[in-house]
Design a protein around this motif. Structure first.
Motif, PDB file in Angstrom:
ATOM      1  N   HIS A 192       6.366   1.839  -9.480  1.00  0.00           N
ATOM      2  CA  HIS A 192       6.691   3.210  -9.870  1.00  0.00           C
ATOM      3  C   HIS A 192       6.591   4.094  -8.639  1.00  0.00           C
ATOM      4  O   HIS A 192       5.552   4.108  -7.986  1.00  0.00           O
ATOM      5  CB  HIS A 192       5.727   3.720 -10.946  1.00  0.00           C
ATOM      6  N   VAL A 193       7.659   4.803  -8.335  1.00  0.00           N
ATOM      7  CA  VAL A 193       7.650   5.702  -7.182  1.00  0.00           C
ATOM      8  C   VAL A 193       7.420   7.118  -7.676  1.00  0.00           C
ATOM      9  O   VAL A 193       8.077   7.576  -8.612  1.00  0.00           O
ATOM     10  CB  VAL A 193       8.987   5.608  -6.417  1.00  0.00           C
ATOM     11  N   TYR A 216      -0.674   4.619  -4.296  1.00  0.00           N
ATOM     12  CA  TYR A 216      -0.915   4.367  -2.876  1.00  0.00           C
ATOM     13  C   TYR A 216       0.307   4.834  -2.094  1.00  0.00           C
ATOM     14  O   TYR A 216       1.361   5.078  -2.670  1.00  0.00           O
ATOM     15  CB  TYR A 216      -1.191   2.881  -2.610  1.00  0.00           C
ATOM     16  N   ASP A 217       0.142   4.951  -0.777  1.00  0.00           N
ATOM     17  CA  ASP A 217       1.257   5.337   0.075  1.00  0.00           C
ATOM     18  C   ASP A 217       1.772   4.128   0.833  1.00  0.00           C
ATOM     19  O   ASP A 217       0.991   3.309   1.311  1.00  0.00           O
ATOM     20  CB  ASP A 217       0.808   6.380   1.110  1.00  0.00           C
ATOM     21  N   MET A 218       3.101   4.016   0.944  1.00  0.00           N
ATOM     22  CA  MET A 218       3.682   3.033   1.852  1.00  0.00           C
ATOM     23  C   MET A 218       4.200   3.807   3.045  1.00  0.00           C
ATOM     24  O   MET A 218       4.982   4.748   2.880  1.00  0.00           O
ATOM     25  CB  MET A 218       4.853   2.319   1.200  1.00  0.00           C
ATOM     26  N   ASN A 219       3.793   3.409   4.233  1.00  0.00           N
ATOM     27  CA  ASN A 219       4.206   4.113   5.443  1.00  0.00           C
ATOM     28  C   ASN A 219       5.014   3.192   6.329  1.00  0.00           C
ATOM     29  O   ASN A 219       4.475   2.235   6.877  1.00  0.00           O
ATOM     30  CB  ASN A 219       2.980   4.586   6.224  1.00  0.00           C
ATOM     31  N   LEU A 220       6.293   3.491   6.451  1.00  0.00           N
ATOM     32  CA  LEU A 220       7.138   2.697   7.336  1.00  0.00           C
ATOM     33  C   LEU A 220       7.514   3.545   8.536  1.00  0.00           C
ATOM     34  O   LEU A 220       7.808   4.737   8.397  1.00  0.00           O
ATOM     35  CB  LEU A 220       8.392   2.248   6.594  1.00  0.00           C
ATOM     36  N   THR A 233      10.001  -2.708  -3.486  1.00  0.00           N
ATOM     37  CA  THR A 233       8.715  -3.403  -3.563  1.00  0.00           C
ATOM     38  C   THR A 233       7.700  -2.616  -4.393  1.00  0.00           C
ATOM     39  O   THR A 233       6.541  -3.004  -4.463  1.00  0.00           O
ATOM     40  CB  THR A 233       8.121  -3.623  -2.158  1.00  0.00           C
ATOM     41  N   CYS A 234       8.134  -1.500  -4.988  1.00  0.00           N
ATOM     42  CA  CYS A 234       7.211  -0.641  -5.744  1.00  0.00           C
ATOM     43  C   CYS A 234       7.511  -0.700  -7.236  1.00  0.00           C
ATOM     44  O   CYS A 234       8.664  -0.778  -7.642  1.00  0.00           O
ATOM     45  CB  CYS A 234       7.350   0.815  -5.301  1.00  0.00           C
ATOM     46  N   CYS A 269      13.438   0.550  -6.494  1.00  0.00           N
ATOM     47  CA  CYS A 269      12.612   0.882  -7.645  1.00  0.00           C
ATOM     48  C   CYS A 269      13.464   1.678  -8.628  1.00  0.00           C
ATOM     49  O   CYS A 269      13.999   2.725  -8.278  1.00  0.00           O
ATOM     50  CB  CYS A 269      11.422   1.710  -7.188  1.00  0.00           C
ATOM     51  N   ALA A 301       7.162  -6.227  -8.516  1.00  0.00           N
ATOM     52  CA  ALA A 301       8.177  -5.175  -8.486  1.00  0.00           C
ATOM     53  C   ALA A 301       9.538  -5.733  -8.088  1.00  0.00           C
ATOM     54  O   ALA A 301      10.562  -5.400  -8.695  1.00  0.00           O
ATOM     55  CB  ALA A 301       7.755  -4.065  -7.525  1.00  0.00           C
ATOM     56  N   ASP A 357       2.582   4.209  -7.299  1.00  0.00           N
ATOM     57  CA  ASP A 357       1.496   3.507  -7.979  1.00  0.00           C
ATOM     58  C   ASP A 357       0.133   3.900  -7.414  1.00  0.00           C
ATOM     59  O   ASP A 357      -0.772   3.071  -7.340  1.00  0.00           O
ATOM     60  CB  ASP A 357       1.676   1.987  -7.831  1.00  0.00           C
ATOM     61  N   LEU A 372      12.921  -0.281   0.674  1.00  0.00           N
ATOM     62  CA  LEU A 372      11.457  -0.259   0.668  1.00  0.00           C
ATOM     63  C   LEU A 372      10.930   0.010  -0.737  1.00  0.00           C
ATOM     64  O   LEU A 372       9.938  -0.578  -1.174  1.00  0.00           O
ATOM     65  CB  LEU A 372      10.966   0.814   1.648  1.00  0.00           C
ATOM     66  N   SER A 373      11.628   0.877  -1.463  1.00  0.00           N
ATOM     67  CA  SER A 373      11.177   1.215  -2.823  1.00  0.00           C
ATOM     68  C   SER A 373      11.264   0.018  -3.757  1.00  0.00           C
ATOM     69  O   SER A 373      10.582  -0.024  -4.779  1.00  0.00           O
ATOM     70  CB  SER A 373      11.992   2.381  -3.394  1.00  0.00           C
ATOM     71  N   SER A 397       7.233  -0.936  11.638  1.00  0.00           N
ATOM     72  CA  SER A 397       5.940  -1.324  11.075  1.00  0.00           C
ATOM     73  C   SER A 397       5.726  -0.662   9.726  1.00  0.00           C
ATOM     74  O   SER A 397       6.202   0.444   9.477  1.00  0.00           O
ATOM     75  CB  SER A 397       4.806  -0.977  12.040  1.00  0.00           C
TER      76      SER A 397
END
Lengths: 455, 455
Positions: free
Chosen positions: A158-159, A294-298, A155-156, B339, B312, A292, A152-153, B299
């Motif tokens: 900067h974490v 924002y939050d990514m929530n999986l 796609t980011c 990342c 990214a 960056d 998932l990271s 999700s």
């Protein structure tokens, strides 16, 4: 294409599940099963597992590992025996000595460098010397709280921080799990048992933390692990466990990976209890990456099943272990795990077959003497091998890939018909690997013959 | 460790984002930028992007690709120019001819075999001949509707069917996207524009479908793609778009991958519209895998951001492309994207350094003549290289890894001090790769000198 021959070491809940999954798949063949418990020895494994054996050869359970871990009998050993690197180390080295690949579901093997660097180095060195690969995997560690987070990271840009939780329900488990996990005990009892170290828990936080940190190139200064009681606010009851209000529904295990500045970069949370839904808690796998701004929530709801997940990860990674570079590998450097519905053996050749075009130089294979026509005086193992010739030439057909029957025209203008091989066109020569034992022998002989100081 | 030198071809929204991300990372250096638009040529790229250049060398934007894609100037080219394999093919071949790795964000390059098998084979063959790698990636295809699904399936024993959706909001986009995507048009207008082919849409369904099928070893008999209008039930309005009730809020694109028995095995759904939340629809990435009699529901809410995600993925995969086996690669066979917060160049060495123990045979490197002390008569490029010697011997220190300064005792008892190198102990000899051009020359010379029929 030949089936992948899998030997299985350990036939508990996980081992049995792995055996059943192997039996249900194309391109995998169970070549042997070794157990510790004597009462299983001699039983036929398909019958024991209640599986229709079909036209497969019977496999008799043994307790003599040396009878099944042999390069001529199996390609890979799946180890379903331990949780810790230290207790499994000798078993792994035994398999590597015998030149077979190893896949382990021991939790600590998911990232053995975390707490057992010296043993990991020894495993790596022996695997490389024998030209085979070793992988530790499972649902967690191995997927939920490490691999999934890493993917998932990706796609980011900067974490900033990672927070993940695996919330599960112990209700389906039996009496022994209730006792080990402290379900129903009082807070005082929890404190006492923490002190005597008689509460079991999740193994793998340091491994997951280290895998994430290594993959992202982050240096963790400190990894802390905590265990707290989950005190029930209601009466909870499952088939084999009961937690009265005020007592423990289970234990919450957490881990904090901190940077040098003291900031928590990774927070992993794993509460294990019976009937969390009685207090409105949904089981599931949850990942939040702050990146960056924002939050990514999986979320995966309900959580990925633990038992099936570990069994599936182990079996689905088999072709990737066989196809890997020799050495101790990790989920960080192998191809993405996926459920294989076709032939497992075909997934080893990650390389798509090259399609040769007319006029291209290819190497074709022809059988000079098939098995059964070899000369009578040759040794038995030679008799079991056809005598083959490889010829290079320019392809006469429009196009072809490995295995196709084609005609080539050689540099000296001969026309030769054979099957396209994957032998490289450009030869490579070596004198084999360096053998440390021979260096020692060299020194001894030198000493004996010429004397002098030992080097 | 040297920085990875990245040349960038294309400086639109994606290219600019990639340039900014590269500038923000350790171990990556922007080595050149090529654009088509003349008005940018000659501008300094950090100034153009509004980034503080710091002590980096200035990079001037050019429209002469041959000036920046050179093996002595860059290690990898990131192509941010096209969506289709066919339109990008010549650019990729140009880079490969010049011996540099290629990373493309063209959607079809995520699985170029899906619709462009012959071009893919040509790319693969040239990449292998030049010893470099090629990868296509991005957020989708490349991650959401393929890689993520595959990874999740790895935890399943048997997958029955897959259904996934990416629901996003076009509201943040500008006027041109509203026009291309048909926001606000009537149903009749939608039909007319479908017929004339003037509605743009998501590129990549066949690629995602094929990647999933190949990874799981499933044969899809048919891949269908549909486009339907999303008719708004309320008045919707965004900064640059407006959809009155009864008109199009956007377009829903779906794809069905069917097995030979006609059953839908993969269903991918990608509705793109403005303000979906006006009708209670949450944006997000949703995956449901039906497996072993249960459903796995994943999700990501809100959805992984499209622009940042593609940028990214491209930058985070750079070290893995450089470290890959030569040839045309895919997300299926490279290490997990993640990342990278540390040094990108360090992530190329997937191999953890071997720790040698006392008495082990190692190869150490010593510099005989450093740069600046080379003989005056040697060529300029030789002058820029130190003269180095490699010596094998038994390690005298307790332990050491690559790069450590150590002393070894050679077989002839000399003590040599140098840094541990990763030169293999056992030599390998080749005569280089087969060069088809030389075979052609051989034939011509043969013809000229001895005549005879052409082979």
């Amino acid at each position: 294409m030949r089936d992948i021959r899998v030997a299985l070491w350990g036939l508990g809940a996980m081992g049995s599940g792995i055996a059943k999954m192997i039996a249900s798949k194309e391109g995998l063949a169970l070549s042997g099963v070794c157990v510790r418990r004597d009462h299983l020895v001699g039983q036929e494994v398909y019958a024991y597992l209640g599986i229709d054996r079909g036209d497969r050869d019977p496999v008799f359970i043994t307790n003599k590992i040396e009878d099944i871990v042999r390069r001529d009998l199996c390609d890979i050993v799946v180890l379903a025996t331990d949780s810790f690197v230290e207790t499994q180390f000798d078993k792994i080295m035994f398999c590597l000595e015998r030149g077979v690949h190893v896949l382990s579901i021991a939790e600590e093997m998911a990232w053995p460098w975390a707490q057992n660097e010296e043993l990991a180095d020894k495993i790596d060195a022996l695997a490389k010397m024998r030209g085979v690969s070793v992988l530790g995997t499972g649902i967690n560690p191995g997927f939920v709280l490490d691999y999934l987070i890493l993917a998932l990271s990706g796609t980011c840009e900067h974490v900033e921080s990672i927070s993940a939780a695996r919330v599960n329900d112990l209700a389906p488990f039996g009496k022994s799990v209730m006792v080990e996990q402290g379900v129903g005990i009082s807070i005082d009892e929890f404190k006492r048992r923490m002190e005597e170290g008689s509460l079991s828990g999740h193994v793998g936080f340091p491994e997951s933390m280290s895998m994430i940190a290594e993959g992202m190139g982050v240096a963790l200064a400190d990894i802390e692990e905590t265990r707290d009681p989950i005190i029930s606010n209601v009466d909870r009851k499952s088939a084999h466990g009961e937690a009265k209000k005020g007592n423990l529904a289970g234990i919450r295990q957490q881990s904090y990976g901190r940077l040098a500045n003291g900031k928590v970069f990774i927070h992993l949370d794993h509460p294990q209890q019976i009937c969390p839904e009685d207090e409105g808690v949904n089981t599931g796998d949850y990942v939040t990456i702050r990146a960056d701004g924002y939050d990514m929530n999986l979320s995966i709801v309900p959580e990925t099943p633990g038992g099936i997940g570990t069994i599936a990860m182990a079996v689905n990674m088999i072709p990737h272990v066989i196809g890997a570079k020799p050495g101790l590998r990790s989920m960080l450097d192998l191809p993405v795990p996926r459920c294989i519905l076709g032939n497992y053996a075909e997934q080893i050749h990650q390389e798509r077959d090259h399609r040769y075009r007319r006029g291209e130089l290819v190497s074709v294979e022809t059988v000079i003497l098939p098995v059964g026509e070899r000369a009578p005086q040759v040794p038995d193992d030679t008799k079991r091998t056809p005598l083959r010739a490889f010829t290079k030439g320019f392809l006469q057909e429009e196009s072809a890939t490995r295995g196709d029957l084609v005609t080539v025209r050689t540099m000296s203008d001969r026309l030769v018909t054979g099957t396209v091989s994957d032998l490289p066109i450009s030869p490579t020569h070596t004198f084999g690997h360096s053998v440390p034992e021979l260096t020692a022998v060299h020194r001894q002989v030198f000493e004996l013959m010429f004397g002098g100081e030992s080097k």
